[in-house]
Design a protein around this motif. Structure first.
Motif, PDB file in Angstrom:
ATOM      1  N   VAL A   1       0.861  -1.179   0.000  1.00  0.00           N
ATOM      2  CA  VAL A   1       0.000   0.000   0.000  1.00  0.00           C
ATOM      3  C   VAL A   1       0.900   1.232   0.000  1.00  0.00           C
ATOM      4  CG1 VAL A   1      -0.227   0.041   2.522  1.00  0.00           C
ATOM      5  CG2 VAL A   1      -1.969   1.122   1.094  1.00  0.00           C
ATOM      6  N   TYR A   2       0.446   2.258  -0.681  1.00  0.00           N
ATOM      7  CA  TYR A   2       1.244   3.466  -0.850  1.00  0.00           C
ATOM      8  C   TYR A   2       0.503   4.680  -0.290  1.00  0.00           C
ATOM      9  CZ  TYR A   2       3.423   0.429  -4.324  1.00  0.00           C
ATOM     10  OH  TYR A   2       4.035  -0.622  -4.961  1.00  0.00           O
ATOM     11  N   LEU A   3       1.300   5.689   0.079  1.00  0.00           N
ATOM     12  CA  LEU A   3       0.736   6.978   0.431  1.00  0.00           C
ATOM     13  C   LEU A   3       1.559   8.040  -0.290  1.00  0.00           C
ATOM     14  CD1 LEU A   3      -1.438   8.399   2.173  1.00  0.00           C
ATOM     15  CD2 LEU A   3       0.377   8.790   3.871  1.00  0.00           C
ATOM     16  N   GLN A   4       0.959   8.636  -1.292  1.00  0.00           N
ATOM     17  CA  GLN A   4       1.587   9.734  -2.021  1.00  0.00           C
ATOM     18  C   GLN A   4       1.273  11.027  -1.289  1.00  0.00           C
ATOM     19  OE1 GLN A   4       3.571   9.676  -4.873  1.00  0.00           O
ATOM     20  NE2 GLN A   4       3.877  11.867  -4.495  1.00  0.00           N
ATOM     21  N   ILE A   5       2.319  11.752  -0.923  1.00  0.00           N
ATOM     22  CA  ILE A   5       2.146  12.995  -0.171  1.00  0.00           C
ATOM     23  C   ILE A   5       2.717  14.134  -0.988  1.00  0.00           C
ATOM     24  CG2 ILE A   5       2.507  14.150   2.017  1.00  0.00           C
ATOM     25  CD1 ILE A   5       3.257  11.484   3.248  1.00  0.00           C
ATOM     26  N   ASN A   6       1.889  15.075  -1.343  1.00  0.00           N
ATOM     27  CA  ASN A   6       2.302  16.234  -2.123  1.00  0.00           C
ATOM     28  C   ASN A   6       2.164  17.511  -1.295  1.00  0.00           C
ATOM     29  OD1 ASN A   6       2.707  14.564  -4.392  1.00  0.00           O
ATOM     30  ND2 ASN A   6       0.554  14.791  -4.982  1.00  0.00           N
ATOM     31  N   SER A   7       2.811  18.563  -1.767  1.00  0.00           N
ATOM     32  CA  SER A   7       2.727  19.879  -1.119  1.00  0.00           C
ATOM     33  C   SER A   7       2.965  19.767   0.387  1.00  0.00           C
ATOM     34  CB  SER A   7       1.364  20.515  -1.395  1.00  0.00           C
ATOM     35  OG  SER A   7       1.134  20.632  -2.788  1.00  0.00           O
ATOM     36  N   LEU A   8       4.057  19.121   0.744  1.00  0.00           N
ATOM     37  CA  LEU A   8       4.336  18.876   2.155  1.00  0.00           C
ATOM     38  C   LEU A   8       4.484  20.163   2.937  1.00  0.00           C
ATOM     39  CD1 LEU A   8       6.637  15.817   1.712  1.00  0.00           C
ATOM     40  CD2 LEU A   8       4.838  15.952   3.438  1.00  0.00           C
ATOM     41  N   LYS A   9       4.007  20.123   4.177  1.00  0.00           N
ATOM     42  CA  LYS A   9       4.074  21.257   5.084  1.00  0.00           C
ATOM     43  C   LYS A   9       4.849  20.853   6.337  1.00  0.00           C
ATOM     44  CE  LYS A   9      -0.618  22.574   3.689  1.00  0.00           C
ATOM     45  NZ  LYS A   9      -1.997  22.855   4.168  1.00  0.00           N
ATOM     46  N   PRO A  10       5.453  21.792   7.026  1.00  0.00           N
ATOM     47  CA  PRO A  10       6.156  21.438   8.270  1.00  0.00           C
ATOM     48  C   PRO A  10       5.267  20.695   9.260  1.00  0.00           C
ATOM     49  CG  PRO A  10       6.774  23.642   7.580  1.00  0.00           C
ATOM     50  CD  PRO A  10       5.674  23.197   6.653  1.00  0.00           C
ATOM     51  N   GLU A  11       3.993  21.001   9.284  1.00  0.00           N
ATOM     52  CA  GLU A  11       3.082  20.323  10.221  1.00  0.00           C
ATOM     53  C   GLU A  11       2.787  18.873   9.822  1.00  0.00           C
ATOM     54  OE1 GLU A  11       2.576  23.261   8.682  1.00  0.00           O
ATOM     55  OE2 GLU A  11       0.454  23.534   8.142  1.00  0.00           O
ATOM     56  N   ASP A  12       3.277  18.437   8.667  1.00  0.00           N
ATOM     57  CA  ASP A  12       3.174  17.024   8.287  1.00  0.00           C
ATOM     58  C   ASP A  12       4.280  16.186   8.926  1.00  0.00           C
ATOM     59  OD1 ASP A  12       2.278  18.085   4.975  1.00  0.00           O
ATOM     60  OD2 ASP A  12       0.925  17.378   6.562  1.00  0.00           O
ATOM     61  N   THR A  13       5.217  16.835   9.578  1.00  0.00           N
ATOM     62  CA  THR A  13       6.311  16.121  10.236  1.00  0.00           C
ATOM     63  C   THR A  13       5.759  15.173  11.303  1.00  0.00           C
ATOM     64  OG1 THR A  13       7.923  17.870   9.854  1.00  0.00           O
ATOM     65  CG2 THR A  13       8.348  16.377  11.695  1.00  0.00           C
ATOM     66  N   ALA A  14       6.105  13.905  11.171  1.00  0.00           N
ATOM     67  CA  ALA A  14       5.587  12.885  12.082  1.00  0.00           C
ATOM     68  C   ALA A  14       6.187  11.532  11.702  1.00  0.00           C
ATOM     69  CB  ALA A  14       4.059  12.803  11.996  1.00  0.00           C
ATOM     70  N   VAL A  15       5.953  10.565  12.556  1.00  0.00           N
ATOM     71  CA  VAL A  15       6.199   9.174  12.184  1.00  0.00           C
ATOM     72  C   VAL A  15       4.905   8.660  11.551  1.00  0.00           C
ATOM     73  CG1 VAL A  15       6.764   6.861  12.980  1.00  0.00           C
ATOM     74  CG2 VAL A  15       7.855   8.850  14.043  1.00  0.00           C
ATOM     75  N   TYR A  16       5.036   8.075  10.386  1.00  0.00           N
ATOM     76  CA  TYR A  16       3.882   7.573   9.647  1.00  0.00           C
ATOM     77  C   TYR A  16       3.830   6.049   9.782  1.00  0.00           C
ATOM     78  CZ  TYR A  16       2.889  12.108   7.650  1.00  0.00           C
ATOM     79  OH  TYR A  16       2.535  13.431   7.492  1.00  0.00           O
ATOM     80  N   TYR A  17       2.656   5.563  10.155  1.00  0.00           N
ATOM     81  CA  TYR A  17       2.443   4.141  10.375  1.00  0.00           C
ATOM     82  C   TYR A  17       1.391   3.605   9.408  1.00  0.00           C
ATOM     83  CZ  TYR A  17       4.560   5.056  14.950  1.00  0.00           C
ATOM     84  OH  TYR A  17       5.405   5.422  15.970  1.00  0.00           O
ATOM     85  N   CYS A  18       1.605   2.389   8.930  1.00  0.00           N
ATOM     86  CA  CYS A  18       0.518   1.722   8.229  1.00  0.00           C
ATOM     87  C   CYS A  18      -0.065   0.650   9.136  1.00  0.00           C
ATOM     88  CB  CYS A  18       0.967   1.144   6.892  1.00  0.00           C
ATOM     89  SG  CYS A  18       2.038  -0.290   6.994  1.00  0.00           S
ATOM     90  N   ALA A  19      -1.311   0.298   8.853  1.00  0.00           N
ATOM     91  CA  ALA A  19      -2.031  -0.664   9.669  1.00  0.00           C
ATOM     92  C   ALA A  19      -2.964  -1.480   8.793  1.00  0.00           C
ATOM     93  CB  ALA A  19      -2.823   0.063  10.760  1.00  0.00           C
ATOM     94  N   ALA A  20      -3.296  -2.678   9.264  1.00  0.00           N
ATOM     95  CA  ALA A  20      -4.128  -3.597   8.496  1.00  0.00           C
ATOM     96  C   ALA A  20      -5.314  -4.071   9.324  1.00  0.00           C
ATOM     97  CB  ALA A  20      -3.306  -4.805   8.046  1.00  0.00           C
ATOM     98  N   LYS A  21      -6.464  -4.144   8.663  1.00  0.00           N
ATOM     99  CA  LYS A  21      -7.683  -4.630   9.297  1.00  0.00           C
ATOM    100  C   LYS A  21      -8.349  -5.632   8.373  1.00  0.00           C
ATOM    101  CE  LYS A  21     -11.453  -5.021  11.704  1.00  0.00           C
ATOM    102  NZ  LYS A  21     -11.452  -5.831  12.946  1.00  0.00           N
ATOM    103  N   TYR A  22      -8.552  -6.859   8.876  1.00  0.00           N
ATOM    104  CA  TYR A  22      -9.163  -7.893   8.054  1.00  0.00           C
ATOM    105  C   TYR A  22     -10.591  -7.513   7.683  1.00  0.00           C
ATOM    106  CZ  TYR A  22     -10.709 -12.441   6.417  1.00  0.00           C
ATOM    107  OH  TYR A  22     -11.192 -13.457   5.644  1.00  0.00           O
ATOM    108  N   ARG A  23     -10.828  -7.426   6.365  1.00  0.00           N
ATOM    109  CA  ARG A  23     -12.154  -7.116   5.833  1.00  0.00           C
ATOM    110  C   ARG A  23     -12.787  -5.893   6.500  1.00  0.00           C
ATOM    111  NH1 ARG A  23     -13.641  -9.922   1.074  1.00  0.00           N
ATOM    112  NH2 ARG A  23     -12.578 -11.920   1.121  1.00  0.00           N
ATOM    113  N   GLY A  24     -11.973  -4.909   6.791  1.00  0.00           N
ATOM    114  CA  GLY A  24     -12.503  -3.712   7.433  1.00  0.00           C
ATOM    115  C   GLY A  24     -13.365  -2.883   6.507  1.00  0.00           C
ATOM    116  N   HIS A  25     -14.497  -2.434   7.023  1.00  0.00           N
ATOM    117  CA  HIS A  25     -15.358  -1.558   6.230  1.00  0.00           C
ATOM    118  C   HIS A  25     -14.788  -0.151   6.265  1.00  0.00           C
ATOM    119  CE1 HIS A  25     -18.852   0.776   4.994  1.00  0.00           C
ATOM    120  NE2 HIS A  25     -19.321  -0.335   4.469  1.00  0.00           N
TER     121      HIS A  25
END
Length: 126
Positions: free
Chosen positions: A79-103
């Motif tokens: 899975v991908y996350l394309q991030i454009n027009s980055l701002k200083p407030e986007d600074t963070a640790v980014y995590y991905c997560a998985a949910k079985y058959r999540g709605h």
């Protein structure tokens, strides 16, 4: 069991772009809805974006609409996350997560997910 490994973070100037990736182990990736969250220092982990297991539905937090795009490639278990027009407030640790058959309507909270990656740091300089 699903193991998730994020990559693609780094240091970037404001206005720049990054593409984060989250590679998943296992043969049932296409049965898992996926989400991206982020956590800045001293703040709670917050929802960013989610995508259904088929890829047909996506959902973004209001704060990132128009700048962040989530996508997935089930053939590559990624899975991908394309991030454009980055701002200083986007600074963070980014995590991905998985949910079985999540709605898709239930995927904006941390409690919805079964598995988490270790995170990748994104730092945006002004």
């Amino acid at each position: 069991q699903v193991q998730l490994v994020e990559s693609g973070g780094g240091l970037v100037q404001a206005g720049g772009s990054l593409r984060l990736s989250c590679a998943a182990s296992g043969r049932t990736f296409n049965s898992y809805s996926m989400g991206w969250f982020r956590q800045a220092p001293g703040k709670e982990r917050e929802f960013v974006s989610a995508i259904s297991w088929s890829g047909a539905s996506t959902y973004n937090a209001d704060s990132v609409k128009g700048r962040f795009t989530i996508s997935r490639d089930n053939a590559k278990n990624t899975v991908y996350l394309q991030i454009n027009s980055l701002k200083p407030e986007d600074t963070a640790v980014y995590y991905c997560a998985a949910k079985y058959r999540g709605h898709i309507a239930t995927l904006a909270t941390t409690k919805a997910y079964d598995y988490w990656g270790q995170g990748t740091q994104v730092t945006v300089s002004s």
